[in-house]
Structures are given as C-alpha cells and as structure tokens.
Design a protein around this motif. Structure first.
Motif, PDB file in Angstrom:
ATOM      1  N   ARG A 110       0.835  -1.194   0.000  1.00 35.39           N
ATOM      2  CA  ARG A 110       0.000   0.000   0.000  1.00 35.39           C
ATOM      3  C   ARG A 110       0.879   1.257   0.000  1.00 35.39           C
ATOM      4  O   ARG A 110       1.057   1.915   1.023  1.00 35.39           O
ATOM      5  CB  ARG A 110      -0.944   0.010   1.199  1.00 35.39           C
ATOM      6  N   PRO A 111       1.430   1.615  -1.159  1.00 35.02           N
ATOM      7  CA  PRO A 111       2.271   2.816  -1.237  1.00 35.02           C
ATOM      8  C   PRO A 111       1.430   4.087  -1.285  1.00 35.02           C
ATOM      9  O   PRO A 111       0.399   4.138  -1.971  1.00 35.02           O
ATOM     10  CB  PRO A 111       3.055   2.618  -2.533  1.00 35.02           C
ATOM     11  N   VAL A 112       1.884   5.097  -0.573  1.00 35.37           N
ATOM     12  CA  VAL A 112       1.184   6.371  -0.500  1.00 35.37           C
ATOM     13  C   VAL A 112       2.171   7.493  -0.817  1.00 35.37           C
ATOM     14  O   VAL A 112       3.289   7.515  -0.287  1.00 35.37           O
ATOM     15  CB  VAL A 112       0.570   6.589   0.897  1.00 35.37           C
ATOM     16  N   VAL A 113       1.750   8.407  -1.666  1.00 33.69           N
ATOM     17  CA  VAL A 113       2.548   9.592  -1.972  1.00 33.69           C
ATOM     18  C   VAL A 113       1.782  10.816  -1.484  1.00 33.69           C
ATOM     19  O   VAL A 113       0.596  10.971  -1.791  1.00 33.69           O
ATOM     20  CB  VAL A 113       2.832   9.706  -3.476  1.00 33.69           C
ATOM     21  N   VAL A 114       2.461  11.669  -0.725  1.00 28.01           N
ATOM     22  CA  VAL A 114       1.854  12.891  -0.210  1.00 28.01           C
ATOM     23  C   VAL A 114       2.007  13.992  -1.251  1.00 28.01           C
ATOM     24  O   VAL A 114       3.119  14.321  -1.656  1.00 28.01           O
ATOM     25  CB  VAL A 114       2.500  13.320   1.121  1.00 28.01           C
ATOM     26  N   HIS A 115       0.901  14.549  -1.692  1.00 31.53           N
ATOM     27  CA  HIS A 115       0.882  15.575  -2.736  1.00 31.53           C
ATOM     28  C   HIS A 115       0.265  16.861  -2.191  1.00 31.53           C
ATOM     29  O   HIS A 115      -0.447  16.822  -1.187  1.00 31.53           O
ATOM     30  CB  HIS A 115       0.051  15.084  -3.923  1.00 31.53           C
ATOM     31  N   PRO A 116       0.506  17.994  -2.892  1.00 31.83           N
ATOM     32  CA  PRO A 116       1.315  18.144  -4.085  1.00 31.83           C
ATOM     33  C   PRO A 116       2.808  18.067  -3.771  1.00 31.83           C
ATOM     34  O   PRO A 116       3.266  18.622  -2.768  1.00 31.83           O
ATOM     35  CB  PRO A 116       0.941  19.545  -4.611  1.00 31.83           C
ATOM     36  N   GLN A 117       3.534  17.374  -4.636  1.00 32.37           N
ATOM     37  CA  GLN A 117       4.980  17.259  -4.514  1.00 32.37           C
ATOM     38  C   GLN A 117       5.546  16.820  -5.857  1.00 32.37           C
ATOM     39  O   GLN A 117       4.800  16.584  -6.818  1.00 32.37           O
ATOM     40  CB  GLN A 117       5.379  16.283  -3.411  1.00 32.37           C
ATOM     41  N   PHE A 118       6.858  16.709  -5.929  1.00 35.28           N
ATOM     42  CA  PHE A 118       7.552  16.228  -7.110  1.00 35.28           C
ATOM     43  C   PHE A 118       6.869  14.955  -7.600  1.00 35.28           C
ATOM     44  O   PHE A 118       6.612  14.038  -6.820  1.00 35.28           O
ATOM     45  CB  PHE A 118       9.011  15.967  -6.748  1.00 35.28           C
ATOM     46  N   THR A 119       6.568  14.891  -8.881  1.00 34.82           N
ATOM     47  CA  THR A 119       5.703  13.826  -9.399  1.00 34.82           C
ATOM     48  C   THR A 119       6.446  12.549  -9.777  1.00 34.82           C
ATOM     49  O   THR A 119       5.802  11.513 -10.003  1.00 34.82           O
ATOM     50  CB  THR A 119       4.933  14.331 -10.626  1.00 34.82           C
ATOM     51  N   GLU A 120       7.761  12.593  -9.855  1.00 39.06           N
ATOM     52  CA  GLU A 120       8.502  11.410 -10.301  1.00 39.06           C
ATOM     53  C   GLU A 120       8.329  10.199  -9.384  1.00 39.06           C
ATOM     54  O   GLU A 120       8.292   9.062  -9.874  1.00 39.06           O
ATOM     55  CB  GLU A 120       9.979  11.744 -10.468  1.00 39.06           C
ATOM     56  N   PRO A 121       8.209  10.359  -8.054  1.00 41.10           N
ATOM     57  CA  PRO A 121       7.993   9.175  -7.210  1.00 41.10           C
ATOM     58  C   PRO A 121       6.749   8.396  -7.596  1.00 41.10           C
ATOM     59  O   PRO A 121       6.784   7.163  -7.709  1.00 41.10           O
ATOM     60  CB  PRO A 121       7.867   9.764  -5.805  1.00 41.10           C
ATOM     61  N   GLU A 122       5.640   9.100  -7.818  1.00 36.54           N
ATOM     62  CA  GLU A 122       4.419   8.386  -8.205  1.00 36.54           C
ATOM     63  C   GLU A 122       4.565   7.762  -9.586  1.00 36.54           C
ATOM     64  O   GLU A 122       4.127   6.628  -9.813  1.00 36.54           O
ATOM     65  CB  GLU A 122       3.211   9.314  -8.176  1.00 36.54           C
ATOM     66  N   ALA A 123       5.176   8.495 -10.518  1.00 37.33           N
ATOM     67  CA  ALA A 123       5.356   7.958 -11.862  1.00 37.33           C
ATOM     68  C   ALA A 123       6.192   6.686 -11.826  1.00 37.33           C
ATOM     69  O   ALA A 123       5.883   5.706 -12.518  1.00 37.33           O
ATOM     70  CB  ALA A 123       6.007   9.013 -12.758  1.00 37.33           C
ATOM     71  N   ALA A 124       7.253   6.675 -11.031  1.00 37.96           N
ATOM     72  CA  ALA A 124       8.110   5.496 -10.940  1.00 37.96           C
ATOM     73  C   ALA A 124       7.364   4.311 -10.334  1.00 37.96           C
ATOM     74  O   ALA A 124       7.506   3.164 -10.778  1.00 37.96           O
ATOM     75  CB  ALA A 124       9.349   5.821 -10.120  1.00 37.96           C
ATOM     76  N   LEU A 125       6.562   4.584  -9.304  1.00 44.07           N
ATOM     77  CA  LEU A 125       5.779   3.512  -8.694  1.00 44.07           C
ATOM     78  C   LEU A 125       4.771   2.936  -9.675  1.00 44.07           C
ATOM     79  O   LEU A 125       4.588   1.715  -9.761  1.00 44.07           O
ATOM     80  CB  LEU A 125       5.065   4.038  -7.446  1.00 44.07           C
ATOM     81  N   ARG A 126       4.105   3.795 -10.403  1.00 43.39           N
ATOM     82  CA  ARG A 126       3.146   3.315 -11.406  1.00 43.39           C
ATOM     83  C   ARG A 126       3.840   2.452 -12.451  1.00 43.39           C
ATOM     84  O   ARG A 126       3.346   1.392 -12.843  1.00 43.39           O
ATOM     85  CB  ARG A 126       2.482   4.496 -12.100  1.00 43.39           C
ATOM     86  N   ASP A 127       4.996   2.932 -12.931  1.00 43.33           N
ATOM     87  CA  ASP A 127       5.732   2.180 -13.959  1.00 43.33           C
ATOM     88  C   ASP A 127       6.137   0.800 -13.461  1.00 43.33           C
ATOM     89  O   ASP A 127       6.270  -0.133 -14.250  1.00 43.33           O
ATOM     90  CB  ASP A 127       6.984   2.961 -14.388  1.00 43.33           C
ATOM     91  N   ALA A 128       6.340   0.679 -12.151  1.00 42.00           N
ATOM     92  CA  ALA A 128       6.717  -0.607 -11.569  1.00 42.00           C
ATOM     93  C   ALA A 128       5.506  -1.470 -11.242  1.00 42.00           C
ATOM     94  O   ALA A 128       5.654  -2.551 -10.665  1.00 42.00           O
ATOM     95  CB  ALA A 128       7.551  -0.379 -10.311  1.00 42.00           C
ATOM     96  N   GLY A 129       4.315  -1.001 -11.594  1.00 42.23           N
ATOM     97  CA  GLY A 129       3.114  -1.791 -11.414  1.00 42.23           C
ATOM     98  C   GLY A 129       2.381  -1.587 -10.104  1.00 42.23           C
ATOM     99  O   GLY A 129       1.447  -2.337  -9.793  1.00 42.23           O
ATOM    100  N   HIS A 130       2.746  -0.567  -9.342  1.00 37.34           N
ATOM    101  CA  HIS A 130       2.087  -0.326  -8.056  1.00 37.34           C
ATOM    102  C   HIS A 130       0.785   0.453  -8.238  1.00 37.34           C
ATOM    103  O   HIS A 130       0.675   1.303  -9.119  1.00 37.34           O
ATOM    104  CB  HIS A 130       3.009   0.473  -7.129  1.00 37.34           C
ATOM    105  N   ASP A 131      -0.162   0.179  -7.382  1.00 39.15           N
ATOM    106  CA  ASP A 131      -1.388   0.963  -7.282  1.00 39.15           C
ATOM    107  C   ASP A 131      -1.142   2.042  -6.238  1.00 39.15           C
ATOM    108  O   ASP A 131      -1.080   1.757  -5.038  1.00 39.15           O
ATOM    109  CB  ASP A 131      -2.556   0.068  -6.871  1.00 39.15           C
ATOM    110  N   VAL A 132      -0.975   3.265  -6.687  1.00 44.89           N
ATOM    111  CA  VAL A 132      -0.536   4.354  -5.815  1.00 44.89           C
ATOM    112  C   VAL A 132      -1.735   5.092  -5.235  1.00 44.89           C
ATOM    113  O   VAL A 132      -2.687   5.408  -5.952  1.00 44.89           O
ATOM    114  CB  VAL A 132       0.358   5.344  -6.593  1.00 44.89           C
ATOM    115  N   GLU A 133      -1.671   5.371  -3.950  1.00 42.15           N
ATOM    116  CA  GLU A 133      -2.681   6.196  -3.297  1.00 42.15           C
ATOM    117  C   GLU A 133      -2.081   7.564  -2.983  1.00 42.15           C
ATOM    118  O   GLU A 133      -0.882   7.690  -2.736  1.00 42.15           O
ATOM    119  CB  GLU A 133      -3.176   5.528  -2.015  1.00 42.15           C
ATOM    120  N   ARG A 134      -2.938   8.568  -2.992  1.00 46.13           N
ATOM    121  CA  ARG A 134      -2.502   9.934  -2.751  1.00 46.13           C
ATOM    122  C   ARG A 134      -3.114  10.482  -1.471  1.00 46.13           C
ATOM    123  O   ARG A 134      -4.304  10.291  -1.221  1.00 46.13           O
ATOM    124  CB  ARG A 134      -2.901  10.859  -3.908  1.00 46.13           C
TER     125      ARG A 134
END
Length: 389
Positions: A110-134
């Motif tokens: 269950r990965p979570v990214v706190v936004h608004p912030q630099f978008t590359e962390p979420e993009a990298a997680l998505r590319d690796a197949g993760h379902d990202v929550e904000r």
C-alpha cells in the motif's frame, strides 16, 4: 491510482506526471530555448552555477575516463558529511534515480505519496506496477502535513521536505511521527541544502525505523546535466537498492563532483548560498505582495515560491512573451490551473520579473481578479509580511 485523503480541492483533470520545469525553457520545436532572451524562473537550479572551482574538479576527472568509475571515495565523503558509515549511503544518477530503485526494490503493498509534490515518485511507482494512493494536502491548511491523514497500514510513504512545489518545510518531529516498523518512510530532501541550517532535516537520523532520505547535489551546485544524488538509509535498504541498480550507475565526473561538494569549503559555500536564497525569497514575496491578484503560499522555505492567480495559463504565456519562463502548477496532483511556481532569483531579476508581471496582469482579461479565498488557509498563511518567508 486512488486518491486516498482528499483534504483539499484536487485538480479536475489527471495531471501529467512527466511534465517537469525544463519543458518550460524549451523552444516550440522541443529544442532548447535561446536562454539569452529567456530568463529561467521555471527550473529550481541555482543561477550562476556550477562555480569555477567545481568545474575544475570535474574537468580534472576527465583524465581518468578510461577507467571504470570507482565510487568508494565519494561514498565515504558523503557518509562523513552526514556522520554515517559508508554502508548507509548509496550514490545515484541524480535523486530521481532513487525513486525508480525504490519502486523496484521495496515490495510495498500500500504505497502512498503525499501531494502536491515532485511527481517522479508516483510515476516510478506506477511504472513498476504499483497501485498508488494519494494524500492531498490542503490549501486551507497551508499545505501542511497532518500525519493522521496517512493510513496506518501504508507500508511505503513518500513526502518532500521542503516540498516541491509548495516550498513548505514540514517540522522534523511531524515527519518522524510517520516512521514505524514495517513501513518505509521516504523523505525527499532534494532542496534541504537551500534551507539555512538545514533545519528539519532527517539526514543522519538512525533512530527512525525504515527511514530513507534522498538528497540531490544538482540544485545548489548547478549539476542537473551531470546527474548526481544519493540515498541515506539503513544498510539493508541500501543493499536492496544497490541490487536494483545497473553496474557503474554514476559516472566518474559525477563522483568527483560528489566528493568535492562534501568538503568543508563546499559546505560553507552552500550555507552562504542558502542565506542568500532566503533574503532573495523575502524580496520576491514582498514584491508579489504588491499585487492583490496574486496569493503566494507561505511561509516559503525552499528556493522557489508557489503562487495562485486567475488566468494563470494566459499569464504564463504573457510572461514568456516578455522573456520569463515560469513553471505551470496544474501538473502537480492537488493543484489546479490557477497555480504557478517561481524560482527564487537575485533582486534585480525579481524586479524585472515584477515589472513584466504588472504589464501582463493589466493585459490578460480577468487576470487582475483576486483569487477566490474560499478554501484558503487561515489569515497569515498567504502573503505574509516581508521577511517571514
């Protein structure tokens, strides 16, 4: 992707996570713009860098290009700079590479990214197949982090400090509340060396379970084209990330730069630059305060300022026509089309920018209207008195 805790108004569209500030300074055909005619306020790299002494260190490394890169000296230098053993340091091809390594190496459920912030962390997680929550921080609260907004069972949490693009500095004790056994807490401190005294930094902390701190040398030293950053974490995490790296990921010139930027001379120069940035930022905020139509997020602590105004896209175009590139804000989750980010520059540049902004606000229909205060943070969070940013 799921929006987990929408405590503010999210943008009405799905943001372009791959849009970065460098796109604002390209020409219409995608090539580099003529920067002799364009003042760059879109990219957060310190102007006038790298300094001559650092260029000399990098140039001297070129004689060794026939050999494979050896990162041991640079790794030791970074470790000593933060008072850590070398096995708790990993050198990366810019801090952005670390997000890719984390996405590949950390088996988060269950990965979570706190936004608004630099978008590359979420993009990298998505590319690796993760379902990202904000977790979307709110303008009403000055984009400040409430640790309770992060779900208890999140096993990977990523947050910036100071946060790009809001320039908010979260207190160290607030971030520390996010650490717990079974969770990887990633704090992106790419702009921390622009904060006088690096207060609120967690770099060097060894008492917080699962803590990963990312640092960049590209912003203060003007090395975005060289790509050099590093990770600070427990040996087990560092070993897992290193296994995900390709062989020789950091070039010899970048390693030379990393070592040079950790010397006492370099650290003293960076500290002085942080003080200069704080003074120049206070001047920028004071000048922006002259416009009723502009609301600046504050107190700002980074080398950039986030502003809100009507007709921001048209204003951005008008500024570019007058020789100023600024960063659009609507590509950051949690922000809409009325946001722009401005890099802090010297006072003379700020004064030229403010003159151009004044012209644009009078020419763009609707741009001179004060932003809707509904949902704004309490009085004092925006447009603070000069010197409080």
């Amino acid at each position: 992707m799921r929006a987990l805790a929408d405590t503010g108004a999210a943008a009405p569209h799905e943001p372009d996570l791959r849009h970065h500030g460098d796109a604002e300074v390209r020409s219409a055909d995608g090539g580099p713009a003529d920067l002799t005619d364009l003042t760059d306020l879109a990219v957060n790299v310190r102007a006038g860098t790298p300094p001559a002494w650092l260029k000399a260190e990098i140039a001297a490394s070129l004689d060794g290009l026939a050999a494979y890169p050896d990162g041991r000296a640079a790794r030791r230098a970074v470790a000593e700079r933060h008072g850590l053993p070398a096995e708790e340091v990993l050198l990366t091809s810019g801090a952005a590479e670390a997000f890719v390594l984390l996405a590949r190496a950390v088996g988060a459920v269950r990965p979570v990214v706190v936004h608004p912030q630099f978008t590359e962390p979420e993009a990298a997680l998505r590319d690796a197949g993760h379902d990202v929550e904000r977790v979307l921080l709110s303008e009403r609260d000055g984009f400040r982090l409430d640790p309770d907004a992060v779900p208890e069972d999140a096993d990977l949490v990523i947050v910036g400090n100071p946060t790009n693009p809001t320039s908010v500095l979260h207190p160290a004790e607030v971030l520390a509340k996010l650490a717990r056994p079974g969770r990887t807490l990633v704090v992106d401190e790419a702009f921390m060396d622009a904060v006088p005294g690096e207060r609120a930094s967690l770099a060097g902390r060894r008492d917080l379970p699962g803590l990963v701190v990312l640092r960049s040398l590209t912003k203060t030293w003007g090395l975005a084209g060289l790509r050099i950053g590093y990770v600070l974490a427990a040996p087990g995490i560092i070993a897992a990330l290193e296994r995900a790296q390709p062989l020789w990921p950091v070039s010899s010139p970048a390693l030379a730069a990393a070592e040079a930027c950790c010397t006492p001379r370099a650290l003293a120069e960076a500290a002085a630059a942080a003080e200069d940035i704080a003074r120049d930022r206070a001047h920028l905020l004071a000048r922006l305060g002259e416009f009723a139509a502009v609301r600046a997020v504050g107190p700002a602590e980074g080398s950039f300022v986030l502003i809100r105004l009507a007709q921001a896209a048209a204003v951005r175009a008008g500024l570019r026509a007058r020789g100023f590139a600024v960063r659009r804000g609507d590509t950051f989750p949690g922000l809409g089309q009325e946001w722009l980010r401005l890099a802090v520059r010297d006072r003379a540049t700020t004064d030229r920018f403010v003159a151009a902004l004044a012209e644009v606000l009078t020419e763009v229909p609707g741009a001179a209207v004060r932003p809707d205060p509904a949902g704004s943070p309490a009085e004092g969070r925006f447009g603070e008195a000069p010197g409080e940013g």
